[in-house]
Design a protein around this motif. Structure first.
Motif, short mmCIF file in Angstrom:
data_model
loop_
_atom_site.label_atom_id
_atom_site.label_comp_id
_atom_site.label_asym_id
_atom_site.label_seq_id
_atom_site.Cartn_x
_atom_site.Cartn_y
_atom_site.Cartn_z
N THR A 13 0.78 -1.14 0.02
CA THR A 13 -0.18 -0.20 -0.18
C THR A 13 1.17 0.93 -0.09
OG1 THR A 13 0.01 -0.31 2.47
CG2 THR A 13 -2.09 -1.46 1.21
N VAL A 14 1.65 1.12 0.21
CA VAL A 14 3.28 2.29 0.65
C VAL A 14 3.69 2.61 -0.95
CG1 VAL A 14 5.20 2.98 1.01
CG2 VAL A 14 4.17 1.49 2.43
N ASP A 15 3.56 1.85 -1.78
CA ASP A 15 4.13 2.00 -2.85
C ASP A 15 2.96 2.50 -3.68
OD1 ASP A 15 6.35 0.74 -2.59
OD2 ASP A 15 5.98 -0.85 -3.48
N ARG A 16 1.74 2.29 -3.40
CA ARG A 16 0.14 2.57 -3.64
C ARG A 16 0.22 4.32 -3.20
NH1 ARG A 16 -3.80 -1.56 -3.61
NH2 ARG A 16 -2.37 -2.67 -2.62
N GLN A 17 0.97 4.43 -2.20
CA GLN A 17 0.18 6.30 -2.33
C GLN A 17 -0.94 6.23 -1.06
OE1 GLN A 17 1.08 8.21 -4.23
NE2 GLN A 17 3.79 8.12 -5.08
N VAL A 18 -1.15 4.33 -0.57
CA VAL A 18 -2.75 4.88 0.12
C VAL A 18 -2.68 5.80 0.88
CG1 VAL A 18 -4.13 2.95 1.44
CG2 VAL A 18 -3.35 3.04 -1.08
N PRO A 19 -3.37 7.03 1.67
CA PRO A 19 -3.12 7.13 2.48
C PRO A 19 -2.66 6.18 3.60
CG PRO A 19 -4.59 8.92 1.13
CD PRO A 19 -4.72 7.20 0.58
N GLY A 20 -2.15 6.76 4.30
CA GLY A 20 -1.97 5.99 6.19
C GLY A 20 -1.08 4.72 5.86
N ALA A 21 -0.50 4.33 5.32
CA ALA A 21 -0.39 3.13 4.68
C ALA A 21 1.18 3.08 5.53
CB ALA A 21 -0.18 2.75 3.44
N PHE A 22 1.70 2.13 5.63
CA PHE A 22 2.67 1.56 6.55
C PHE A 22 3.65 0.63 5.76
CE2 PHE A 22 -0.41 -0.87 9.05
CZ PHE A 22 -0.49 -1.54 8.67
N GLU A 25 2.74 -3.18 4.74
CA GLU A 25 0.59 -3.22 4.64
C GLU A 25 1.22 -3.15 2.93
OE1 GLU A 25 -2.78 -1.05 6.35
OE2 GLU A 25 -1.82 -0.03 4.17
N THR A 26 -0.31 -4.69 2.93
CA THR A 26 -0.56 -4.89 1.43
C THR A 26 -1.58 -5.28 1.04
OG1 THR A 26 -0.50 -7.75 2.58
CG2 THR A 26 1.36 -6.54 0.93
N ILE A 27 -2.46 -4.69 1.75
CA ILE A 27 -4.02 -4.30 1.88
C ILE A 27 -4.42 -3.56 2.59
CG2 ILE A 27 -4.71 -5.95 3.84
CD1 ILE A 27 -6.84 -7.36 2.63
N ARG A 30 -9.50 -0.85 5.15
CA ARG A 30 -10.74 -1.25 4.29
C ARG A 30 -11.38 -1.75 4.05
NH1 ARG A 30 -14.52 3.54 2.04
NH2 ARG A 30 -12.77 5.16 2.31
N ARG A 31 -10.96 -2.75 3.05
CA ARG A 31 -11.27 -3.68 1.86
C ARG A 31 -10.69 -4.86 2.70
NH1 ARG A 31 -10.49 -5.88 -2.96
NH2 ARG A 31 -9.12 -7.58 -3.32
N PHE A 32 -10.05 -4.32 4.06
CA PHE A 32 -9.67 -5.82 5.07
C PHE A 32 -11.29 -5.57 5.52
CE2 PHE A 32 -8.88 -7.68 9.37
CZ PHE A 32 -8.26 -8.65 8.78
N MET A 33 -11.31 -4.60 6.21
CA MET A 33 -13.15 -4.34 7.10
C MET A 33 -14.35 -4.72 5.59
SD MET A 33 -12.28 -3.79 10.14
CE MET A 33 -14.51 -3.72 10.66
N THR A 34 -13.91 -4.55 5.07
CA THR A 34 -14.78 -5.43 4.06
C THR A 34 -14.76 -7.23 3.61
OG1 THR A 34 -15.11 -3.43 2.83
CG2 THR A 34 -16.23 -4.84 1.62
N GLY A 35 -14.03 -7.34 3.71
CA GLY A 35 -14.20 -8.95 4.13
C GLY A 35 -14.02 -9.28 4.76
N THR A 36 -13.97 -8.91 6.20
CA THR A 36 -13.91 -9.72 7.91
C THR A 36 -15.46 -9.27 7.38
OG1 THR A 36 -11.65 -8.50 8.30
CG2 THR A 36 -14.02 -8.73 9.59
N ALA A 37 -16.43 -8.54 6.88
CA ALA A 37 -17.63 -8.38 7.38
C ALA A 37 -18.07 -9.10 6.75
CB ALA A 37 -18.38 -7.12 7.13
N HIS A 38 -17.97 -9.38 5.37
CA HIS A 38 -18.64 -10.20 4.07
C HIS A 38 -18.76 -11.95 4.70
CE1 HIS A 38 -18.37 -7.65 0.50
NE2 HIS A 38 -19.29 -7.09 1.51
#
Lengths: 224, 240
Positions: A13-22, A25-27, A30-38
């Motif tokens: 996610t850092v390479d993709r410049q996702v805000p708040g990435a560390f 981190e590979t996911i 937001r995506r992780f939460m969605t997947g968990t809920a599903h």
């Protein structure tokens, strides 16, 4: 201009410049939460759907325990005529669990087929009254030496072989034995093909000659 | 002129609900649709089927208050009691019995109308498919309901029907076992049919009927095939 997705193909996610990435981190969160809920929803739904389905499907895999039912004393049955006997196939449900079996003594002159000519393994011949066409109850007509079905005109000879009408195979049979007290006992059902070769019990309308025996598989936990 | 206080109260209640749900818009969308020229009595077969289903649902609910799915004799006895001794029992049971045949007949007439009109064509194919599923579900209702009186006719008809199911190649025997709840007509066959008849299938029918109606409202109905395409003179003049 290539879109954002094309430019940042890295899994980080850092390479993709996702805000708040560390780092590492590979996911996205937001995506992780969605997947968990599903996943949680799917687990919750499966936890009541699967047991319910199992309950509905279980009878397909279950078999009634083999029963031996007393038909009557040995002297009761002649070797050239059938005596109707009512036996219980399923206990605890009253009349619905009972069926009529036509019983006669083994007859060396009649029972000449390879599969039933031994009077020690087949001391009595017990034919099911369930028509091999659609399952209506057939009736033994002694004067004509025929079994006749009231529903669609199936006719069988004294050995239960089809001689007319729509049935695809002979009448089913039951194993028989004689108890120490001299009583004829009716055992499990088995089906036969037109040469009276025994098969595991099949439903009415299912042929056992030629291709038919492969189109209608044996029930679970029954050997051929 | 001021409204009667009762009418005033009614308007207030309806307005209160509509302000919070906007249901009146959906109602207008459903009820006040444009229909093609030539729309006639044949177009009522679908709603006739729906009302046959509603009649079955309502009478069925009240029959269930008296019925007992007990294979050892309770089922037959409860139907006998309902028919012979309960006030209006024979009448309500008769409505359910004859209504079943009426619904099957109406379903087929409705399907025949749709077929002959060509109303299954684009963009209404999905509605035809839903209709076919509804047809099958209606037949399932007829089959499972036939067993419930549990007299000789019901018993043997079900024996034959489940055996016919078993004659399907490969999967037939397993399907028949699933339907009967075992390899023979057994203790749970009646309750199984009862559950399918009053719980499983009615819910499916109601849901699919909703989808069917939604698509009818969304896509509109077709004109009868004998109506020629109307050439709009005014439109032609504008284009020219």
């Amino acid at each position: 201009m290539p879109s954002k997705h094309d430019r940042y193909k890295s899994k980080y996610t850092v390479d993709r410049q996702v805000p708040g990435a560390f780092e590492g981190e590979t996911i996205t969160r937001r995506r992780f939460m969605t997947g968990t809920a599903h996943t949680a929803g799917a687990v919750a739904a499966a936890s009541f759907t699967l047991p319910a389905l199992g309950l509905a499907l279980a009878p397909v895999f279950e078999r009634e325990p083999h029963r031996w039912e007393i038909a009557g004393p040995v002297d009761m049955f002649p070797d050239d005529n059938y005596i109707p006997v009512v036996v219980t196939l399923a206990a605890g449900i009253g009349q619905v669990g009972k069926t009529t079996v036509y019983v006669r003594k083994h007859n060396a002159a009649l029972d000449t087929d390879a599969y039933d000519r031994n009077p020690r393994t087949h001391p009595f011949i017990a034919l099911s009254d369930r028509c091999a066409h659609a399952g209506c109850p057939v009736r033994w007509v002694p004067a004509a030496e025929r079994f006749a079905c009231p529903c669609h005109g199936g006719v069988y000879d004294i050995l239960g072989r089809r001689v007319g009408g729509p049935p695809p195979r002979p009448l089913d049979r039951f194993f028989t034995r004689v108890s120490k007290q001299g009583l004829v006992e009716i055992g499990p059902r088995y089906s036969v093909n037109s040469e009276l070769k025994p098969f595991s019990p099949r439903g009415p309308g299912e042929p056992l000659d030629g291709l038919g025996q492969y189109l209608y598989p044996a029930q679970f936990d029954e050997r051929k | 002129m001021p409204l009667h206080p009762v009418a005033e109260a009614g308007v207030t209640v309806v307005d209160w609900i509509d302000e919070r749900t906007s249901l009146s818009g959906a109602g207008r969308w459903m009820m006040f649709r444009k229909v093609p020229k030539g729309t006639n009595w044949f177009y009522t077969l679908g709603s006739a089927t729906m009302f046959a289903f509603l009649s079955q649902a309502v009478t069925g609910v009240f029959l269930a208050m008296y019925y007992r799915p007990d294979a050892t004799g309770g089922a037959y006895e409860s139907v006998r009691h309902l028919t012979n001794e309960v006030f209006l029992g024979a009448f309500v049971r008769g409505m359910h019995l004859w209504g079943a045949s009426v619904m099957v007949v109406l379903v087929f007439l409705h399907m025949g109308r749709t077929f002959l009109w060509g109303a299954y064509k684009y963009p209404r194919e999905l509605n035809w498919i839903i209709g076919v599923v509804l047809l099958i579900l209606t037949m399932v209702m007829a089959l499972t309901g036939y067993l419930l009186p549990f007299d000789q006719r019901a018993y043997w008809a079900t024996v034959v029907a489940s055996n016919i199911t078993g004659t399907g190649p490969i999967v037939g025997p397993y399907l028949a076992d699933f339907l009967r709840g075992g390899s023979e007509f057994g203790a749970t066959t009646l309750s199984r049919f009862y559950a399918i008849h009053m719980l499983v299938v009615p819910g499916l029918i109601a849901a699919l009927m909703g989808a069917h109606l939604y698509l009818v409202a969304k896509l509109g109905t077709t004109a009868p095939p004998w109506k020629k395409v109307h050439k709009d003179v005014k439109l032609d003049t504008i284009e020219a």
